[in-house]
Enzyme design. Structure first.
Site, PDB file in Angstrom:
ATOM      1  N   GLU A  21       1.206  -1.137   0.238  1.00  0.00           N
ATOM      2  CA  GLU A  21      -0.441   0.124  -0.140  1.00  0.00           C
ATOM      3  C   GLU A  21       0.272   0.895  -0.209  1.00  0.00           C
ATOM      4  O   GLU A  21       2.043   1.007   0.581  1.00  0.00           O
ATOM      5  CB  GLU A  21      -0.890  -0.061   1.131  1.00  0.00           C
ATOM      6  CG  GLU A  21      -1.422   0.857   0.642  1.00  0.00           C
ATOM      7  CD  GLU A  21      -2.477   0.908   2.286  1.00  0.00           C
ATOM      8  OE1 GLU A  21      -2.971   0.553   3.070  1.00  0.00           O
ATOM      9  OE2 GLU A  21      -3.680   2.437   2.501  1.00  0.00           O
ATOM     10  N   GLU A  41      -5.966  -3.332  12.194  1.00  0.00           N
ATOM     11  CA  GLU A  41      -5.381  -3.800  11.144  1.00  0.00           C
ATOM     12  C   GLU A  41      -6.390  -5.387  10.967  1.00  0.00           C
ATOM     13  O   GLU A  41      -6.730  -5.371  10.336  1.00  0.00           O
ATOM     14  CB  GLU A  41      -4.129  -4.500  10.852  1.00  0.00           C
ATOM     15  CG  GLU A  41      -2.741  -3.656  11.693  1.00  0.00           C
ATOM     16  CD  GLU A  41      -3.163  -2.087  10.211  1.00  0.00           C
ATOM     17  OE1 GLU A  41      -3.564  -2.163   9.224  1.00  0.00           O
ATOM     18  OE2 GLU A  41      -2.918  -1.066  10.759  1.00  0.00           O
TER      19      GLU A  41
HETATM   20  N1  TRP Z   1      -3.342   0.201   6.078  1.00  0.00           N
HETATM   21  C1  TRP Z   1      -1.958   0.613   7.056  1.00  0.00           C
HETATM   22  C2  TRP Z   1      -2.916   1.670   8.220  1.00  0.00           C
HETATM   23  O1  TRP Z   1      -3.792   1.808   8.015  1.00  0.00           O
HETATM   24  C3  TRP Z   1      -0.868   1.904   6.583  1.00  0.00           C
HETATM   25  C4  TRP Z   1       0.185   1.918   5.571  1.00  0.00           C
HETATM   26  C5  TRP Z   1       1.096   0.382   6.546  1.00  0.00           C
HETATM   27  C6  TRP Z   1       0.625   2.011   4.572  1.00  0.00           C
HETATM   28  N2  TRP Z   1       2.241   0.843   5.768  1.00  0.00           N
HETATM   29  C7  TRP Z   1       1.767   2.308   4.438  1.00  0.00           C
HETATM   30  C8  TRP Z   1       0.549   3.901   3.664  1.00  0.00           C
HETATM   31  C9  TRP Z   1       3.050   2.467   3.942  1.00  0.00           C
HETATM   32  C10 TRP Z   1       1.109   4.024   3.121  1.00  0.00           C
HETATM   33  C11 TRP Z   1       2.956   4.056   2.883  1.00  0.00           C
HETATM   34  O2  TRP Z   1      -2.768   0.606   9.170  1.00  0.00           O
HETATM   35 ZN    ZN Z   2      -5.739   0.865   8.507  1.00  0.00          ZN
END
Ligand code: TRP
Ligand code: ZN
Length: 885
Positions: A127, A304
């Site tokens: 992500e 998560e």
């Molecule tokens: N989706 C993750 C969360 O909400 C966010 C996240 C984790 C993320 N690692 C990342 C976003 C690296 C950008 C880049 O917890």
């Molecule tokens: Zn999140």
């Protein structure tokens, strides 16, 4: 690094994908000096996009293309176009398979995005757009595919091979290698892909779901951390039960795994069935992690896990919709934490954080709506606005619809959109449809940035026995220049009589009086609500529980605030009345300091806090929160022009006044709680957090007296306590004290004890980086040479650089600009190997408009120096260029 000028991407340009991917079959061959990725994609033309076969444009970055086969035909360079960001080819049929092989270099990947190595372990972070650094793909969240993944690696170095879903086969290979195949039956976007290979141990447990299915739970860590997983495992099981009970959501696979890695850009990642966590968000035990760290682990594990429904089963159509999953999931994890601990204290902490940091973001050059309509680099939009304000917006829907109506809406949302990639509008629509509600105007919270102001005035008519409250809302202009129309602002309120009792509320036109607390919706720029049957002038308690993320103002006198502190039935508002009183007193001191006068503090604040401190019936965590003066960052945020020196001097003066005047009360509570701490083994539970919180804030006040008995108590707490909460506070208190010999000794002992525990060393760095004593920058620079420090590890950067620039305001904002120069140099360095971290560390410099003209000039000059420093990542480029615009 980019080679072209970064370009802005707009929500209004969204188009569904030309092609879809039904199946993704991946094989990874991991080696020490490179890795190979074979991808077989089963694809078809997207029927929604009509007939005809447009070119297929795949995303891919930093990939070395070794082979491409389209429909089993090997292609040559003449058959496709290759740039540093795309592979374009021409399908000749509506369904086809595409096979590619690429070579990548996880072993030199310092950006920690895509496939990389953390220590000796391979792991991934996809992500938002990291999958394109693994293979050529349609790397966008509305392309959802099943995945089968085979990992092949050396058996000895990488005995554990993991990916999403269920393990289906494994076996030995040639040359001491082995392999494992995983299959994830749930369609998912590529950003939820994960792979791990390493020498890991795991803690195992099981969870029986609401339909009596047994789920295997595993937390994988490096062997030396196997004794620090129990708290995360307990938190996971609590989260799974809570999501069943509160949202009716059951887990879907037969196995759920968490892996802890040391080098990670954020807190954690919700990859389907294989969450990857920053080790700081997993590992916790009494001896090495504070109460705050325990609570953070519980909250992030829950966050998560909750994404499995709010994010994975129902995902985002495009990245503009990020808050669809993040705002909702933060709302869900806040509810969980509130239920597991003290709900009022959780709310106080969340609001203090939001008001200090999100309000500042919303008033700065990077301000954006909860659903932004443009961005250059999506990584820059994992913000407090998308997460925390997004959660507040979902919370307001909860307030407006009530708990039952909200649950009907979430049930419909999950049912209607299971397996889909959807938008914030779809979420709202489900809430509307399930409740017969109209949220059209409410949706402005998603498109209009900036923190609304809500000015409230009152008028009482004794003869008519009516009391009116007039609300005027406005919202400052933001860089996007979007027109600000009135928001729907739910205001929970009550009216207190002279005894402090709540009055049963009846609005003009209503048949009968109802409860003493209710929610009214302010929907117009100016709106008056008239309450009837009000016999005496009441005192309003407004925005109870912080029912909307606005800046509310009401002309309270200090005596009225003290009255609310004592009598308001809403715990949050009792705390907030104390904060408002403190702000008034501190701002008065700031004025005195600026005029060169001797400082004189309003004694009523001391009296108010004395009665809080002496009331043994109050929740001790509440007492601790009430004793905490608003921070320098918050005082900065609410200033028109922040005077760094005056704010610091005023707050330190007030702390010393409180410490001197309340010495006896503080000492009594400290000793009583310290005694209990000595007698009680460490427990990570609310009442114990509360006891230690009061004990520790009391100690930090007491040390301002520099009395020998306080020093002795601090040294005893440092030497003999069995837990990091007490030990770290004792260390921090010493570090900020004038006792140089004891300070040096404690720092040395601590570093020696914990030199092999990087997470504890992070705390050691932070405590020193945050110390407001003179010479802060020199201390930070010296610490950068410490053997435990490295810029390559994001936790270390946050612990030292982040704590200095974000929390040590008096040192960072040194009038000679040395702090700014230091930070800019670091950002330029970080930009070269980890753009996401570089861009995040920049935040303090983007707030330049808050300061005096001399500091403004210095800060801007540093931003300009960064801009001119050479090849900037899109991450840093976007923040710097918007800050200077
Ligand atoms: N989706 C993750 C969360 O909400 C966010 C996240 C984790 C993320 N690692 C990342 C976003 C690296 C950008 C880049 O917890
Ligand atoms: Zn999140």
């Amino acid at each position: 690094m980019r080679t072209e000028q970064p370009k802005m991407i707009y929500l209004k340009d969204y188009q569904a994908p030309d092609y879809l991917i039904d199946e993704t079959h991946l094989t990874f061959e991991l080696f020490e000096d490179h890795s190979l990725v074979h991808a077989q994609l089963v694809m078809r033309r997207n029927p929604e996009r009509g007939a005809g076969l447009p070119p297929l444009v795949l995303d891919g970055q930093q990939l070395e293309l070794l082979s491409v086969n389209l429909a089993d035909q090997a292609l040559t360079a003449a058959d496709y176009q290759l740039t540093d960001s795309h592979l374009t080819l021409q399908p000749d049929s509506a369904t086809f398979t595409l096979d590619t092989t690429v070579k990548i270099h996880p072993e030199t990947n310092t950006a920690l995005e895509g496939l990389y190595k953390s220590g000796s372990m391979f792991c991934t972070q996809c992500e938002a757009e990291g999958f394109r650094k693994i293979t050529y793909y349609l790397d966008r969240p509305d392309v959802m595919s099943t995945f089968t993944t085979t990992v092949i690696a050396e058996q000895h170095r990488y005995p554990i091979l993991l990916s999403n879903g269920n393990p289906i086969a494994s076996g030995p290979g040639e040359d001491g290698r082995h392999w494992a195949t995983w299959e994830d039956p749930f369609k998912k976007p590529a950003y939820l892909f994960a792979l791990v290979a390493g020498d890991l141990w795991c803690v195992e447990d099981t969870f029986i779901t609401m339909t009596e299915r047994t789920v295997a739970l595993r937390i994988y860590v490096e062997p030396e951390n196997i004794d620090k997983c129990q708290h995360a495992m307990t938190s996971l099981k609590k989260s799974m039960r809570w999501d069943e009970e509160t949202y009716g959501r059951e887990y879907d696979l037969d196995i759920f795994m968490i892996v802890a890695v040391n080098d990670f850009n954020m807190g954690a990642m919700e990859n389907k069935g294989l969450n990857i966590f920053n080790s700081s968000a997993v590992l916790a035990r009494a001896e090495t992690a504070t109460d705050a760290a325990h609570q953070r682990v519980e909250a992030i594990v829950a966050h998560e896990y909750f994404h499995n429904w709010s994010g994975n089963r129902v995902t985002c159509r495009d990245w503009f919709q990020l808050s669809l999953k993040e705002g909702f999931t933060v709302f869900r994890d806040s509810g969980f934490s509130a239920d597991m601990n003290s709900a009022t204290v959780k709310r106080i902490q969340d609001v203090a954080y939001l008001r200090t940091h999100q309000f500042a973001e919303d008033a700065g050059p990077m301000a954006h709506a909860v659903r932004p309509d443009s961005f250059i680099e999506i990584s820059n939009f994992y913000t407090l606005t998308v997460y925390e304000k997004g959660s507040e917006v979902v919370g307001m829907i909860h307030t407006l619809l009530g708990a039952e109506g909200f649950r009907k809406g979430s049930d419909l949302y999950f049912e209607r959109h299971d397996g889909q990639a959807v938008t914030c509008d779809d979420f709202i629509k489900a809430m509307e449809d399930a409740n017969g509600a109209d949220l059209t105007q409410f949706k402005r919270w998603y498109s209009q940035a900036g923190t609304p102001r809500l000015a409230v005035s009152e008028s009482f008519d004794a003869a008519a026995k009516t009391y009116s409250l007039t609300f005027r809302q406005s919202c400052p202009e933001t860089p996007d220049k979007v027109e600000k129309l009135p928001f729907v602002i739910p205001v929970e309120l009550g009216l207190l009589d002279a005894k402090g009792e709540g009055i049963a509320l009846r609005l003009a036109g209503e048949a009968a009086a109802g409860a003493t607390s209710r929610v009214i919706s302010v929907t117009e720029a100016e709106q008056t609500f008239t309450f009837v049957d009000i016999a005496e002038q009441p005192l309003p308690s407004l925005l109870r529980g912080f029912s909307a993320p606005v800046k509310l103002s009401f002309p309270y006198s200090r005596d009225q605030l003290m009255f609310l502190m004592q009598h308001d039935s809403d715990g949050f508002n009792r705390w907030d009345a104390g904060q408002q009183l403190s702000v008034q007193v501190l701002q008065e001191l700031v004025g005195q300091y600026q005029q060169g006068q001797a400082l004189h503090m309003d004694q009523r604040l001391i009296a108010a806090l004395r009665s809080v401190l002496s009331d043994e019936t109050l929740d001790q965590a509440m007492v601790a929160e009430m004793l905490s003066l608003p921070g320098e960052a918050y005082l900065t945020e609410i200033s028109e022009v922040a005077d760094v020196d005056a704010i610091h001097a005023a707050r330190e003066y007030a702390r010393k006044q409180l410490a001197d005047n309340l010495h006896e009360e503080l000492w009594l509570r400290y000793q009583a709680n310290r005694e209990l701490s000595k007698q009680t083994p460490y427990v990570a539970a609310a009442e114990h957090f509360a006891r230690r919180a009061l004990q520790n804030i009391a100690l930090s006040y007491l040390m301002l007296s520099a009395k020998p008995e306080v020093l002795a108590a601090t040294l005893d707490q440092f030497d003999t306590s069995d837990n990091m909460t007490e030990r770290l506070t004792a260390l921090a208190v010493l570090v900020n004290s004038p006792f140089e010999a004891e300070k040096a000794q404690a720092l040395a002992v601590f570093a020696d004890n914990f030199k092999d525990n990087p997470l504890v060393m992070d705390q050691w760095f932070s405590v020193q980086a945050g110390s407001p004593l003179p010479g802060g920058l020199e201390r930070v620079k010296a610490l950068m040479d410490h053997p435990a420090f490295t810029l390559k590890n994001p936790n270390k950067v946050r612990a030292l650089i982040g704590a200095f620039a974000g929390q040590n305001l008096i040192n960072f904002h040194a009038a000679d600009g040395s702090g700014y120069r230091f930070l800019a140099d670091l950002v330029i360095q970080l930009n070269g190997f980890n753009p996401q971290i570089a861009s995040r560390q920049l935040a303090p410099l983007t707030r330049w408009r808050k300061y005096d003209s001399a500091r403004q000039a210095l800060m801007k000059a540093e931003l300009e120096r960064i801009l001119a420093s050479g090849e900037l990542s899109s991450d840093v480029f976007e923040v710097v260029s918007k800050s200077l615009a």
